[in-house]
Design a protein around this motif. Structure first.
Motif, PDB file in Angstrom:
ATOM      1  N   ASN A 126      87.303 109.805  90.890  1.00 50.78           N
ATOM      2  CA  ASN A 126      87.142 110.164  89.476  1.00 50.78           C
ATOM      3  C   ASN A 126      86.108 109.286  88.794  1.00 50.78           C
ATOM      4  O   ASN A 126      85.346 109.757  87.948  1.00 50.78           O
ATOM      5  CB  ASN A 126      88.493 110.106  88.764  1.00 50.78           C
ATOM      6  CG  ASN A 126      89.368 111.263  89.147  1.00 50.78           C
ATOM      7  OD1 ASN A 126      88.947 112.417  89.107  1.00 50.78           O
ATOM      8  ND2 ASN A 126      90.592 110.982  89.554  1.00 50.78           N
ATOM      9  N   LYS A 127      86.064 108.025  89.165  1.00 47.49           N
ATOM     10  CA  LYS A 127      85.059 107.113  88.600  1.00 47.49           C
ATOM     11  C   LYS A 127      83.649 107.601  88.956  1.00 47.49           C
ATOM     12  O   LYS A 127      82.767 107.637  88.103  1.00 47.49           O
ATOM     13  CB  LYS A 127      85.297 105.698  89.112  1.00 47.49           C
ATOM     14  CG  LYS A 127      84.349 104.651  88.541  1.00 47.49           C
ATOM     15  CD  LYS A 127      84.798 103.261  88.975  1.00 47.49           C
ATOM     16  CE  LYS A 127      83.848 102.166  88.575  1.00 47.49           C
ATOM     17  NZ  LYS A 127      83.579 102.057  87.164  1.00 47.49           N
ATOM     18  N   VAL A 128      83.452 107.981  90.224  1.00 51.52           N
ATOM     19  CA  VAL A 128      82.143 108.504  90.648  1.00 51.52           C
ATOM     20  C   VAL A 128      81.803 109.769  89.875  1.00 51.52           C
ATOM     21  O   VAL A 128      80.692 109.903  89.338  1.00 51.52           O
ATOM     22  CB  VAL A 128      82.118 108.776  92.168  1.00 51.52           C
ATOM     23  CG1 VAL A 128      80.934 109.639  92.564  1.00 51.52           C
ATOM     24  CG2 VAL A 128      82.107 107.470  92.942  1.00 51.52           C
ATOM     25  N   HIS A 162      78.008 111.160  83.282  1.00 48.72           N
ATOM     26  CA  HIS A 162      78.129 110.653  81.910  1.00 48.72           C
ATOM     27  C   HIS A 162      77.335 109.386  81.631  1.00 48.72           C
ATOM     28  O   HIS A 162      77.244 108.966  80.479  1.00 48.72           O
ATOM     29  CB  HIS A 162      79.603 110.408  81.567  1.00 48.72           C
ATOM     30  CG  HIS A 162      80.401 111.669  81.487  1.00 48.72           C
ATOM     31  ND1 HIS A 162      81.033 112.221  82.577  1.00 48.72           N
ATOM     32  CD2 HIS A 162      80.640 112.497  80.453  1.00 48.72           C
ATOM     33  CE1 HIS A 162      81.634 113.333  82.215  1.00 48.72           C
ATOM     34  NE2 HIS A 162      81.420 113.531  80.934  1.00 48.72           N
ATOM     35  N   ASN A 163      76.796 108.756  82.647  1.00 46.30           N
ATOM     36  CA  ASN A 163      76.017 107.538  82.440  1.00 46.30           C
ATOM     37  C   ASN A 163      74.548 107.803  82.732  1.00 46.30           C
ATOM     38  O   ASN A 163      74.214 108.345  83.792  1.00 46.30           O
ATOM     39  CB  ASN A 163      76.531 106.402  83.321  1.00 46.30           C
ATOM     40  CG  ASN A 163      77.920 105.938  82.920  1.00 46.30           C
ATOM     41  OD1 ASN A 163      78.418 106.246  81.849  1.00 46.30           O
ATOM     42  ND2 ASN A 163      78.569 105.199  83.791  1.00 46.30           N
ATOM     43  N   THR A 192      78.577 102.146  98.437  1.00 47.88           N
ATOM     44  CA  THR A 192      79.265 100.960  97.920  1.00 47.88           C
ATOM     45  C   THR A 192      80.613 101.284  97.272  1.00 47.88           C
ATOM     46  O   THR A 192      81.302 100.383  96.816  1.00 47.88           O
ATOM     47  CB  THR A 192      78.384 100.221  96.891  1.00 47.88           C
ATOM     48  OG1 THR A 192      78.123 101.103  95.796  1.00 47.88           O
ATOM     49  CG2 THR A 192      77.083  99.759  97.527  1.00 47.88           C
ATOM     50  N   VAL A 193      80.969 102.556  97.246  1.00 48.90           N
ATOM     51  CA  VAL A 193      82.239 102.956  96.626  1.00 48.90           C
ATOM     52  C   VAL A 193      83.359 102.790  97.654  1.00 48.90           C
ATOM     53  O   VAL A 193      83.282 103.351  98.745  1.00 48.90           O
ATOM     54  CB  VAL A 193      82.174 104.418  96.132  1.00 48.90           C
ATOM     55  CG1 VAL A 193      83.494 104.826  95.499  1.00 48.90           C
ATOM     56  CG2 VAL A 193      81.030 104.605  95.148  1.00 48.90           C
ATOM     57  N   PRO A 194      84.399 102.015  97.315  1.00 47.14           N
ATOM     58  CA  PRO A 194      85.469 101.752  98.283  1.00 47.14           C
ATOM     59  C   PRO A 194      86.448 102.920  98.428  1.00 47.14           C
ATOM     60  O   PRO A 194      87.579 102.871  97.955  1.00 47.14           O
ATOM     61  CB  PRO A 194      86.152 100.505  97.739  1.00 47.14           C
ATOM     62  CG  PRO A 194      85.901 100.556  96.277  1.00 47.14           C
ATOM     63  CD  PRO A 194      84.574 101.243  96.090  1.00 47.14           C
ATOM     64  N   LEU A 254      85.942 117.350  87.804  1.00 46.57           N
ATOM     65  CA  LEU A 254      85.465 118.171  88.916  1.00 46.57           C
ATOM     66  C   LEU A 254      84.644 119.348  88.406  1.00 46.57           C
ATOM     67  O   LEU A 254      83.590 119.666  88.948  1.00 46.57           O
ATOM     68  CB  LEU A 254      86.659 118.650  89.743  1.00 46.57           C
ATOM     69  CG  LEU A 254      86.366 119.319  91.062  1.00 46.57           C
ATOM     70  CD1 LEU A 254      85.504 118.448  91.963  1.00 46.57           C
ATOM     71  CD2 LEU A 254      87.672 119.667  91.764  1.00 46.57           C
ATOM     72  N   ARG A 255      85.084 119.963  87.340  1.00 47.08           N
ATOM     73  CA  ARG A 255      84.331 121.093  86.757  1.00 47.08           C
ATOM     74  C   ARG A 255      83.000 120.595  86.193  1.00 47.08           C
ATOM     75  O   ARG A 255      81.967 121.242  86.357  1.00 47.08           O
ATOM     76  CB  ARG A 255      85.153 121.782  85.668  1.00 47.08           C
ATOM     77  CG  ARG A 255      84.472 122.995  85.098  1.00 47.08           C
ATOM     78  CD  ARG A 255      84.305 124.079  86.166  1.00 47.08           C
ATOM     79  NE  ARG A 255      83.537 125.181  85.632  1.00 47.08           N
ATOM     80  CZ  ARG A 255      82.469 125.699  86.221  1.00 47.08           C
ATOM     81  NH1 ARG A 255      82.057 125.251  87.387  1.00 47.08           N
ATOM     82  NH2 ARG A 255      81.828 126.693  85.667  1.00 47.08           N
TER      83      ARG A 255
END
Length: 101
Positions: free
Chosen positions: A18-20, A26-27, A44-46, A73-74
């Motif tokens: 969800n962070k990804v 959004h960033n 680098t995402v664990p 997700l949408r």
């Protein structure tokens, strides 16, 4: 718990997924960075490799079952121009094993 949420308590992998999904859409600059090299972006995402592969291959059903927030997700599908038809087909393909609350 009723509704369409897959996990009552999201896993650590779901958190990172969800962070990804949030950060990419959004960033500032993150979508461009992701599109340039999804593998490098996710390196680098664990989270487990199978989940990284689901994101790289846009496996909507797998991401949903892993705990992706339906709204994020949408937004991911809209940001990558994945059609509504493909989005819904992916969800319907995994819906058979899910209980409706």
């Amino acid at each position: 718990m009723s509704g369409n949420w897959v996990q009552q308590i999201p896993s650590q992998s779901a958190y990172w997924l969800n962070k990804v999904l949030f950060e990419v859409h959004h960033n500032d600059g993150q979508l461009k960075r992701y599109l340039a090299s999804p593998g490098e972006y996710l390196s680098t995402v664990p989270m487990p490799e199978n989940l990284r592969e689901a994101v790289r291959s846009n496996d909507i059903g797998a991401m949903y079952l892993a705990g992706a927030n339906p709204y994020l997700l949408r937004a991911h599908c809209l940001g990558l121009r994945i059609s509504e038809q493909e989005f819904l087909a992916s969800l319907k393909a995994v819906a058979g094993g899910q209980k409706n609350g």
